[in-house]
Design a protein around this motif. Structure first.
Motif, mmCIF file in Angstrom:
data_model
loop_
_atom_site.group_PDB
_atom_site.id
_atom_site.type_symbol
_atom_site.label_atom_id
_atom_site.label_comp_id
_atom_site.label_asym_id
_atom_site.label_seq_id
_atom_site.Cartn_x
_atom_site.Cartn_y
_atom_site.Cartn_z
ATOM 1 N N ALA A 144 0.869 -1.189 0.000
ATOM 2 C CA ALA A 144 0.000 0.000 0.000
ATOM 3 C C ALA A 144 0.897 1.227 0.000
ATOM 4 O O ALA A 144 2.045 1.173 0.451
ATOM 5 N N SER A 145 0.342 2.335 -0.489
ATOM 6 C CA SER A 145 1.175 3.537 -0.662
ATOM 7 C C SER A 145 1.425 4.254 0.669
ATOM 8 O O SER A 145 0.688 4.087 1.646
ATOM 9 N N LEU A 148 -1.701 6.173 1.822
ATOM 10 C CA LEU A 148 -2.752 5.387 2.480
ATOM 11 C C LEU A 148 -2.380 5.092 3.929
ATOM 12 O O LEU A 148 -3.226 5.106 4.821
ATOM 13 N N SER A 255 5.602 3.334 -5.586
ATOM 14 C CA SER A 255 4.355 4.096 -5.413
ATOM 15 C C SER A 255 3.261 3.291 -4.716
ATOM 16 O O SER A 255 2.346 3.868 -4.127
ATOM 17 N N GLY A 256 3.339 1.975 -4.767
ATOM 18 C CA GLY A 256 2.260 1.169 -4.179
ATOM 19 C C GLY A 256 2.734 0.216 -3.096
ATOM 20 O O GLY A 256 2.016 -0.730 -2.761
ATOM 21 N N LEU A 294 -5.524 -2.111 4.279
ATOM 22 C CA LEU A 294 -4.838 -1.137 3.413
ATOM 23 C C LEU A 294 -4.418 -1.764 2.091
ATOM 24 O O LEU A 294 -4.474 -1.117 1.040
ATOM 25 N N GLU A 295 -4.015 -3.017 2.119
ATOM 26 C CA GLU A 295 -3.640 -3.680 0.856
ATOM 27 C C GLU A 295 -4.878 -3.874 -0.030
ATOM 28 O O GLU A 295 -4.787 -3.777 -1.249
ATOM 29 N N GLN A 298 -5.594 -0.461 -1.544
ATOM 30 C CA GLN A 298 -4.646 -0.191 -2.636
ATOM 31 C C GLN A 298 -5.055 -0.967 -3.894
ATOM 32 O O GLN A 298 -5.031 -0.432 -4.997
ATOM 33 N N ARG A 299 -5.475 -2.212 -3.697
ATOM 34 C CA ARG A 299 -5.874 -3.031 -4.860
ATOM 35 C C ARG A 299 -7.107 -2.414 -5.528
ATOM 36 O O ARG A 299 -7.180 -2.308 -6.751
ATOM 37 N N LEU A 301 -7.965 0.737 -5.470
ATOM 38 C CA LEU A 301 -7.532 1.962 -6.160
ATOM 39 C C LEU A 301 -6.902 1.626 -7.498
ATOM 40 O O LEU A 301 -7.157 2.274 -8.513
ATOM 41 N N ASP A 302 -6.073 0.579 -7.500
ATOM 42 C CA ASP A 302 -5.402 0.184 -8.738
ATOM 43 C C ASP A 302 -6.410 -0.319 -9.772
ATOM 44 O O ASP A 302 -6.201 -0.215 -10.973
#
Ligand code: FES
Length: 339
Positions: A144-145, A148, A255-256, A294-295, A298-299, A301-302
């Motif tokens: 995660a970034s 986040l 970035s991630g 958070l992971e 992030q997923r 968001l991606d």
């Protein structure tokens, strides 16, 4: 990139760096850390100047680093001092060396603009090794970034959903943030909870009477892009009985993805002799749940192929300010690279 480069970040904990090599990806750069004979730490770009081969795959001759491919040898400043196939190294045979500062349990590194590190020191963290304090820690890798992670820890209203067993009995919701202090580069908030008896974990660690009611004060701070600090103080009528500090060193891998250097520090008159093991277990489990969420964020968001706007609520006040600061730091760096 969605993180600022011109900042001190934690590269490692001191105990990770010994007389071998520690290879670590930091801010999309491969870095090798090594402890020198005088006890200091050197950080070099983990790429030979001859071919794209990691220096950490070679070996050491004292403070010299010997590439494991053709044997080019570098001193601790990154200068190539020996090439087996010719008498003298060609000019420019050099790898970048990065400024390093060791403080408390952390080894800080600057991989940003050369010379920029002289404008500001790494943040000071006296509670991590100060008089009366004890600490335990661990390192985690999170997909995660940086953004986040900071946002997550600036809004603890998630505890009721994610960590309900940690909430003191009788507290149904967190009061609104009382103070949000913002400077050009930092954000902090304070919040006081109504008096309540101790949650089981609080009683175990503090050694206090779990039936009595105690006040609690919570603060959170985005200190720099590389450092997040939260405090949690439990107080009876005579003042603070237990002070806890959760420190997060956040260091972008990319970035991630982010390295998280977690430290839990405590002090108090009647704390359990097992406080270290108890706190390590409680905060390890919290981190497991936090990072799983958070992971997932992030997923998602991606996966969002079209930009969408997510709504903010009142509890996001501090997080929104931190996002603005991080975004403006990234944009400023981008502007200075492409005038
Ligand atoms: S790649 Fe390192 S010496 Fe050739």
């Amino acid at each position: 990139m969605n993180y600022p480069r011109d900042c001190w970040y934690v590269a490692a904990t001191s105990d990770e760096v010994d007389d071998g090599f520690l290879a670590r990806r930091i801010l999309d750069t491969s870095v090798v850390l090594l402890r020198l004979a005088d006890g200091s730490v050197a950080a070099l770009e983990d790429r030979c100047a001859h071919r794209p081969y990691p220096l950490s795959a070679g070996h050491r001759e004292g403070d010299l680093v010997v590439c494991g491919y053709h044997g080019c040898t570098y001193d601790a400043t990154g200068r190539c001092v020996r090439i087996p196939s010719q008498e003298t190294p060609p000019s420019g045979a050099q790898v970048r060396d990065f400024p390093v500062v060791e403080g408390g349990p952390f080894v800080w590194v600057w991989t940003g603009t050369p010379g920029g590190e002289r404008l500001r020191p790494p943040p000071s963290t006296p509670w991590l090794d100060g008089e009366g304090w004890s600490s335990v820690g661990e390192r985690r890798d999170v997909a995660a970034s940086l953004m986040l992670l900071h946002e997550h820890y600036l809004d603890l209203t998630n505890v009721f959903e994610m960590h309900p067993e940690l909430v003191p009995p009788g507290i149904e919701s967190l009061p609104p943030l009382e103070e949000v202090e913002v400077s050009e580069v930092s954000v902090s908030y304070t919040r006081e909870l109504p008096k309540a008896p101790l949650a089981p974990w609080e009683a175990q660690i503090s050694g206090l009477d779990s039936v009595e009611s105690f006040g609690r004060k919570e603060t959170g701070a985005f200190v720099t892009p590389g450092l997040h600090k939260q405090t949690y103080t439990i107080s009876g009528s005579a003042g603070p009985d237990l002070e806890l500090v959760r420190t997060h060193g956040f260091t972008p891998v990319s970035s991630g993805a982010t390295h998280v250097f977690l430290q839990i520090s405590w002090r108090g008159a009647s704390v359990s002799p097992d406080a270290g093991a108890l706190l390590a277990a409680v905060f390890h489990e919290m981190a497991n749940r936090d990072f799983a969420v958070l992971e997932t964020v992030q997923r998602c968001l991606d996966e969002d192929t079209t930009p969408r706007r997510y709504v903010n609520v009142k509890a996001d006040r501090a997080a929104v300010r931190a996002r603005r600061i991080l975004t403006s730091m990234v944009e400023e760096e981008r502007g200075s690279q492409h005038p």
